[in-house]
Each structure stands twice: as structure tokens, then as C-alpha cells.
Write a protein that holds these residues in place. Sequence first.
Motif, PDB file in Angstrom:
ATOM      1  N   CYS A  60       0.847  -1.186   0.000  1.00 28.66           N
ATOM      2  CA  CYS A  60       0.000   0.000   0.000  1.00 28.66           C
ATOM      3  C   CYS A  60       0.887   1.242   0.000  1.00 28.66           C
ATOM      4  O   CYS A  60       1.930   1.257   0.674  1.00 28.66           O
ATOM      5  N   TYR A  61       0.489   2.279  -0.738  1.00 25.96           N
ATOM      6  CA  TYR A  61       1.333   3.468  -0.925  1.00 25.96           C
ATOM      7  C   TYR A  61       0.530   4.757  -0.850  1.00 25.96           C
ATOM      8  O   TYR A  61      -0.654   4.775  -1.167  1.00 25.96           O
ATOM      9  N   GLU A  62       1.208   5.834  -0.470  1.00 28.96           N
ATOM     10  CA  GLU A  62       0.590   7.152  -0.466  1.00 28.96           C
ATOM     11  C   GLU A  62       0.430   7.694  -1.879  1.00 28.96           C
ATOM     12  O   GLU A  62      -0.507   8.434  -2.154  1.00 28.96           O
ATOM     13  N   LYS A  63       1.350   7.338  -2.760  1.00 25.47           N
ATOM     14  CA  LYS A  63       1.330   7.857  -4.124  1.00 25.47           C
ATOM     15  C   LYS A  63       0.923   6.765  -5.099  1.00 25.47           C
ATOM     16  O   LYS A  63       1.466   5.661  -5.075  1.00 25.47           O
ATOM     17  N   GLU A  64      -0.026   7.087  -5.961  1.00 28.66           N
ATOM     18  CA  GLU A  64      -0.529   6.112  -6.920  1.00 28.66           C
ATOM     19  C   GLU A  64       0.580   5.602  -7.837  1.00 28.66           C
ATOM     20  O   GLU A  64       0.624   4.420  -8.170  1.00 28.66           O
ATOM     21  N   ASN A  65       1.502   6.482  -8.210  1.00 31.01           N
ATOM     22  CA  ASN A  65       2.588   6.069  -9.096  1.00 31.01           C
ATOM     23  C   ASN A  65       3.464   4.992  -8.457  1.00 31.01           C
ATOM     24  O   ASN A  65       3.923   4.077  -9.148  1.00 31.01           O
ATOM     25  N   ASP A  66       3.693   5.082  -7.156  1.00 36.67           N
ATOM     26  CA  ASP A  66       4.483   4.057  -6.465  1.00 36.67           C
ATOM     27  C   ASP A  66       3.782   2.698  -6.549  1.00 36.67           C
ATOM     28  O   ASP A  66       4.417   1.666  -6.779  1.00 36.67           O
ATOM     29  N   ALA A  67       2.471   2.699  -6.378  1.00 37.12           N
ATOM     30  CA  ALA A  67       1.708   1.455  -6.479  1.00 37.12           C
ATOM     31  C   ALA A  67       1.781   0.895  -7.900  1.00 37.12           C
ATOM     32  O   ALA A  67       1.927  -0.314  -8.096  1.00 37.12           O
ATOM     33  N   LYS A  68       1.713   1.776  -8.890  1.00 39.38           N
ATOM     34  CA  LYS A  68       1.796   1.335 -10.285  1.00 39.38           C
ATOM     35  C   LYS A  68       3.148   0.699 -10.591  1.00 39.38           C
ATOM     36  O   LYS A  68       3.217  -0.315 -11.298  1.00 39.38           O
ATOM     37  N   LEU A  69       4.221   1.275 -10.052  1.00 40.26           N
ATOM     38  CA  LEU A  69       5.560   0.714 -10.279  1.00 40.26           C
ATOM     39  C   LEU A  69       5.676  -0.690  -9.702  1.00 40.26           C
ATOM     40  O   LEU A  69       6.261  -1.585 -10.322  1.00 40.26           O
ATOM     41  N   VAL A  70       5.127  -0.897  -8.526  1.00 37.04           N
ATOM     42  CA  VAL A  70       5.157  -2.220  -7.903  1.00 37.04           C
ATOM     43  C   VAL A  70       4.303  -3.191  -8.715  1.00 37.04           C
ATOM     44  O   VAL A  70       4.711  -4.328  -8.976  1.00 37.04           O
ATOM     45  N   ALA A  71       3.132  -2.755  -9.135  1.00 35.51           N
ATOM     46  CA  ALA A  71       2.238  -3.612  -9.917  1.00 35.51           C
ATOM     47  C   ALA A  71       2.906  -4.071 -11.210  1.00 35.51           C
ATOM     48  O   ALA A  71       2.728  -5.218 -11.631  1.00 35.51           O
ATOM     49  N   GLU A  72       3.684  -3.202 -11.821  1.00 33.69           N
ATOM     50  CA  GLU A  72       4.383  -3.563 -13.059  1.00 33.69           C
ATOM     51  C   GLU A  72       5.369  -4.707 -12.858  1.00 33.69           C
ATOM     52  O   GLU A  72       5.630  -5.474 -13.772  1.00 33.69           O
ATOM     53  N   ASN A  73       5.902  -4.835 -11.650  1.00 40.73           N
ATOM     54  CA  ASN A  73       6.875  -5.888 -11.351  1.00 40.73           C
ATOM     55  C   ASN A  73       6.231  -7.196 -10.904  1.00 40.73           C
ATOM     56  O   ASN A  73       6.930  -8.136 -10.551  1.00 40.73           O
ATOM     57  N   LEU A  74       4.923  -7.241 -10.893  1.00 37.15           N
ATOM     58  CA  LEU A  74       4.208  -8.448 -10.454  1.00 37.15           C
ATOM     59  C   LEU A  74       3.542  -9.116 -11.654  1.00 37.15           C
ATOM     60  O   LEU A  74       2.360  -9.460 -11.631  1.00 37.15           O
ATOM     61  N   SER A  75       4.300  -9.332 -12.688  1.00 38.89           N
ATOM     62  CA  SER A  75       3.754  -9.853 -13.944  1.00 38.89           C
ATOM     63  C   SER A  75       3.214 -11.279 -13.821  1.00 38.89           C
ATOM     64  O   SER A  75       2.420 -11.706 -14.655  1.00 38.89           O
ATOM     65  N   SER A  76       3.629 -12.013 -12.800  1.00 37.96           N
ATOM     66  CA  SER A  76       3.107 -13.376 -12.634  1.00 37.96           C
ATOM     67  C   SER A  76       1.662 -13.357 -12.116  1.00 37.96           C
ATOM     68  O   SER A  76       0.999 -14.389 -12.097  1.00 37.96           O
ATOM     69  N   TYR A  77       1.193 -12.188 -11.687  1.00 32.36           N
ATOM     70  CA  TYR A  77      -0.198 -12.001 -11.250  1.00 32.36           C
ATOM     71  C   TYR A  77      -0.868 -11.065 -12.253  1.00 32.36           C
ATOM     72  O   TYR A  77      -0.273 -10.647 -13.227  1.00 32.36           O
ATOM     73  N   SER A  78      -2.088 -10.728 -11.979  1.00 35.96           N
ATOM     74  CA  SER A  78      -2.801  -9.688 -12.734  1.00 35.96           C
ATOM     75  C   SER A  78      -3.167  -8.588 -11.739  1.00 35.96           C
ATOM     76  O   SER A  78      -4.325  -8.453 -11.336  1.00 35.96           O
ATOM     77  N   PRO A  79      -2.168  -7.818 -11.305  1.00 31.87           N
ATOM     78  CA  PRO A  79      -2.412  -6.853 -10.229  1.00 31.87           C
ATOM     79  C   PRO A  79      -3.320  -5.700 -10.659  1.00 31.87           C
ATOM     80  O   PRO A  79      -3.349  -5.308 -11.828  1.00 31.87           O
ATOM     81  N   VAL A  80      -4.066  -5.201  -9.705  1.00 28.83           N
ATOM     82  CA  VAL A  80      -4.875  -4.002  -9.900  1.00 28.83           C
ATOM     83  C   VAL A  80      -4.599  -3.054  -8.734  1.00 28.83           C
ATOM     84  O   VAL A  80      -4.243  -3.493  -7.636  1.00 28.83           O
ATOM     85  N   ILE A  81      -4.746  -1.774  -9.014  1.00 30.91           N
ATOM     86  CA  ILE A  81      -4.568  -0.757  -7.979  1.00 30.91           C
ATOM     87  C   ILE A  81      -5.945  -0.434  -7.405  1.00 30.91           C
ATOM     88  O   ILE A  81      -6.882  -0.148  -8.148  1.00 30.91           O
ATOM     89  N   ILE A  82      -6.048  -0.488  -6.093  1.00 30.51           N
ATOM     90  CA  ILE A  82      -7.302  -0.162  -5.417  1.00 30.51           C
ATOM     91  C   ILE A  82      -7.104   1.123  -4.630  1.00 30.51           C
ATOM     92  O   ILE A  82      -6.191   1.227  -3.810  1.00 30.51           O
ATOM     93  N   GLU A  83      -7.954   2.084  -4.896  1.00 30.23           N
ATOM     94  CA  GLU A  83      -7.917   3.350  -4.165  1.00 30.23           C
ATOM     95  C   GLU A  83      -8.723   3.179  -2.882  1.00 30.23           C
ATOM     96  O   GLU A  83      -9.887   2.782  -2.910  1.00 30.23           O
TER      97      GLU A  83
END
Length: 94
Positions: A60-83
Motif C-alpha cells: 500500500c502506498y501514499e502515491k498512486e505512481n508508487d503502487a503502479k511501479l510495484v504492480a508492473e513488477n508483479l507480472s506473474s499475477y494480474s495486479p490491480v490498484i485499489i484506491e
Amino acid sequence: MGSFSENNSSKDLSYTVYAVSVESHSSKMLAEEKAKEIKLKNGAGFVYEKDGKFHILVSCYEKENDAKLVAENLSSYSPVIIEIKIPNIPLEIE
């Protein structure tokens, strides 16, 4: 009875965080089991309910961009960002 911060009593202290979810399930029990597996892989493994689904959060992150960067590195899953919006909760001291 005084307020926690009389000078800031009208300030909006609500905030938003951005969580990375790697899976969601309609069953809380299944989500909790999957969350245990995520914890073994050093993810947060929290279960968060939103809109009738139980999401498995890895971070979990304060900045949406930080969450997006982490999600990009989780290619073995299908990550989504939840606000997640945290509402302003007024505190009072007796």
C-alpha cells in the motif's frame, strides 16, 4: 470537553492510499487462504473487502505512481490498484 486540535478543527484530515491487489475472490475464506500464501512470499497478505469482493493486498502506498511501479513488477499475477479513502475522523479529548 476540548477537541484534539482546536486550531485545526475545521481541517480535512482525510487521505487516500493506493493498494496493490494481486487477486480477488467472492469467498472471504478462500481470500484468507491465498493471503497466507502471499505472506510466505513476503507480501503484506491483507484481505480488504470492497464492492462484495475480497482483495488480497501485497502493499500500500501514499502515491498512486508508487503502487503502479510495484504492480508492473508483479507480472506473474494480474495486479490491480485499489484506491482506499480514509475519512476524516474527528477526535475529542475529555
